[in-house]
Write a protein that holds these residues in place. Structure first.
Motif, PDB file in Angstrom:
ATOM      1  N   ILE A   5       1.068  -1.439  -0.575  1.00 20.01           N
ATOM      2  CA  ILE A   5       0.114   0.254  -0.394  1.00 20.01           C
ATOM      3  C   ILE A   5       1.276   1.178  -0.076  1.00 20.01           C
ATOM      4  O   ILE A   5       2.001   1.231   1.394  1.00 20.01           O
ATOM      5  N   LEU A   6       0.758   2.336  -1.011  1.00 19.85           N
ATOM      6  CA  LEU A   6       1.557   2.877  -1.192  1.00 19.85           C
ATOM      7  C   LEU A   6       0.664   4.223  -0.670  1.00 19.85           C
ATOM      8  O   LEU A   6      -0.435   4.750  -1.315  1.00 19.85           O
ATOM      9  N   LEU A   7       1.456   4.306   0.781  1.00 20.19           N
ATOM     10  CA  LEU A   7       0.850   5.182   1.818  1.00 20.19           C
ATOM     11  C   LEU A   7       0.997   7.314   1.275  1.00 20.19           C
ATOM     12  O   LEU A   7       2.140   7.908   2.405  1.00 20.19           O
ATOM     13  N   LEU A   8       0.366   7.626   0.867  1.00 20.20           N
ATOM     14  CA  LEU A   8       1.469   8.684  -0.543  1.00 20.20           C
ATOM     15  C   LEU A   8       0.739   9.971  -0.010  1.00 20.20           C
ATOM     16  O   LEU A   8      -0.618   9.916   0.067  1.00 20.20           O
ATOM     17  N   ASN A   9       1.081  10.913   0.170  1.00 18.99           N
ATOM     18  CA  ASN A   9       0.847  12.666   0.442  1.00 18.99           C
ATOM     19  C   ASN A   9       1.055  14.087  -1.087  1.00 18.99           C
ATOM     20  O   ASN A   9       1.553  13.443  -1.416  1.00 18.99           O
ATOM     21  N   ALA A  10      -0.559  14.200  -1.219  1.00 24.07           N
ATOM     22  CA  ALA A  10      -0.048  14.878  -2.536  1.00 24.07           C
ATOM     23  C   ALA A  10       0.869  15.918  -2.335  1.00 24.07           C
ATOM     24  O   ALA A  10       1.452  16.182  -3.019  1.00 24.07           O
ATOM     25  N   SER A  11       1.415  16.782  -0.955  1.00 27.90           N
ATOM     26  CA  SER A  11       2.527  17.286  -0.444  1.00 27.90           C
ATOM     27  C   SER A  11       3.202  16.204   1.061  1.00 27.90           C
ATOM     28  O   SER A  11       2.880  15.487   1.550  1.00 27.90           O
ATOM     29  N   LEU A  12       5.059  16.341  -0.164  1.00 32.68           N
ATOM     30  CA  LEU A  12       5.323  15.453   1.292  1.00 32.68           C
ATOM     31  C   LEU A  12       6.052  15.855   2.322  1.00 32.68           C
ATOM     32  O   LEU A  12       6.500  15.583   3.335  1.00 32.68           O
ATOM     33  N   THR A  13       6.081  17.147   2.510  1.00 27.19           N
ATOM     34  CA  THR A  13       6.375  17.822   3.359  1.00 27.19           C
ATOM     35  C   THR A  13       5.263  18.935   3.834  1.00 27.19           C
ATOM     36  O   THR A  13       4.488  19.617   3.048  1.00 27.19           O
ATOM     37  N   THR A  14       5.438  20.031   5.560  1.00 22.72           N
ATOM     38  CA  THR A  14       5.113  20.548   5.682  1.00 22.72           C
ATOM     39  C   THR A  14       5.891  21.971   6.687  1.00 22.72           C
ATOM     40  O   THR A  14       6.730  21.082   6.931  1.00 22.72           O
ATOM     41  N   ARG A  15       5.467  22.591   6.801  1.00 18.70           N
ATOM     42  CA  ARG A  15       6.655  23.315   8.460  1.00 18.70           C
ATOM     43  C   ARG A  15       5.780  23.395   9.213  1.00 18.70           C
ATOM     44  O   ARG A  15       4.713  22.930   9.583  1.00 18.70           O
ATOM     45  N   GLY A  16       5.985  22.659  10.229  1.00 19.75           N
ATOM     46  CA  GLY A  16       6.162  22.653  11.526  1.00 19.75           C
ATOM     47  C   GLY A  16       4.797  23.841  12.239  1.00 19.75           C
ATOM     48  O   GLY A  16       5.012  25.126  12.309  1.00 19.75           O
TER      49      GLY A  16
END
Length: 229
Positions: free
Chosen positions: A128-139
């Motif tokens: 299962i590819l548990l993929l976010n549309a955005s791979l990072t964000t700011r804390g």
């Protein structure tokens, strides 16, 4: 006099997994641009070294299911970062956030199964590819890098959605469902509203996504997912 700040040195530089770079050549130049844009950011979630965890755990040849999330968790629990590179998942020792709690509640209702932890690594280990549309964000800030990753995610979903070998897509909520136009008709798509507390009672609960995914996999001649412990 304008002083140019010293570049931040990162002990854990992030590199794109070679297997994915090989099958989607445009990912590397896209990532080079993203990496340059993030060079001066100090607090990125998940931390460097985990940005491509989903792609490291599931290779292009072993992906059977794509579960598309939106944005990494940007907070912490007991001093541990919630984000660890897999959509909806949290590391061991971190309490499941509300959407994940609702996912586990529906799994109990759908299959009578539970997970001991909110860590969804056992799902990734089954393809299962548990993929976010955005791979990072700011804390502490949701969606901070979403525009940076748009072209990267578009290329990734286009490759998966147009490949000949069928796989199952799970699209929860309007953000994930925007990618449906990239997915060819021979791939089964399981969709509903998002498991967020804002929408779960409007059609996520009772949608039985886990049994539907397994039914779709059976139809494709593929092994079912063992969702619970």
């Amino acid at each position: 006099m304008h002083v140019v700040p010293d570049p931040i040195t990162h002990p854990h530089p992030e590199s794109l997994p070679a297997a994915w770079a090989a099958v989607i050549p445009e990912l590397q130049p896209l990532y080079n641009s993203i990496s340059a844009s993030l060079e001066m950011e100090a607090d990125i979630r998940p931390r460097r070294g985990l940005w491509f965890e989903a792609l490291r755990q599931v290779s292009p040849s072993t992906v059977r299911v794509v579960l598309l999330g939106q944005d990494p968790y940007h907070g912490e629990d007991h001093g541990i970062q919630q984000a660890h590179g897999l959509s909806f998942s949290v590391p061991d020792g971190v309490r499941p956030p509300p959407s994940l709690r609702n996912m586990l509640k529906e799994m109990q209702s759908d299959l009578g199964q539970t997970l001991e932890s909110g860590n969804l690594m056992p799902w990734a280990e089954q393809g299962i590819l548990l993929l976010n549309a955005s791979l990072t964000t700011r804390g502490g800030e949701a969606g901070a890098h979403s525009k940076l990753w748009q072209a990267f995610t578009h290329a990734l979903i286009t490759y998966l959605g147009q490949r000949d070998t069928p796989l199952v897509f799970i699209l929860w909520g309007s953000h994930a469902q925007q990618f449906r136009t990239l997915i060819a008709a021979h791939h089964p798509v399981i969709s509903s509203v998002h498991p967020s507390p804002l929408s779960a009672h409007r059609g996520f609960f009772g949608s039985q996504p886990y049994s539907k995914v397994n039914a779709a996999l059976r139809t494709l001649g593929l092994a079912e997912i063992h969702w619970g412990n």
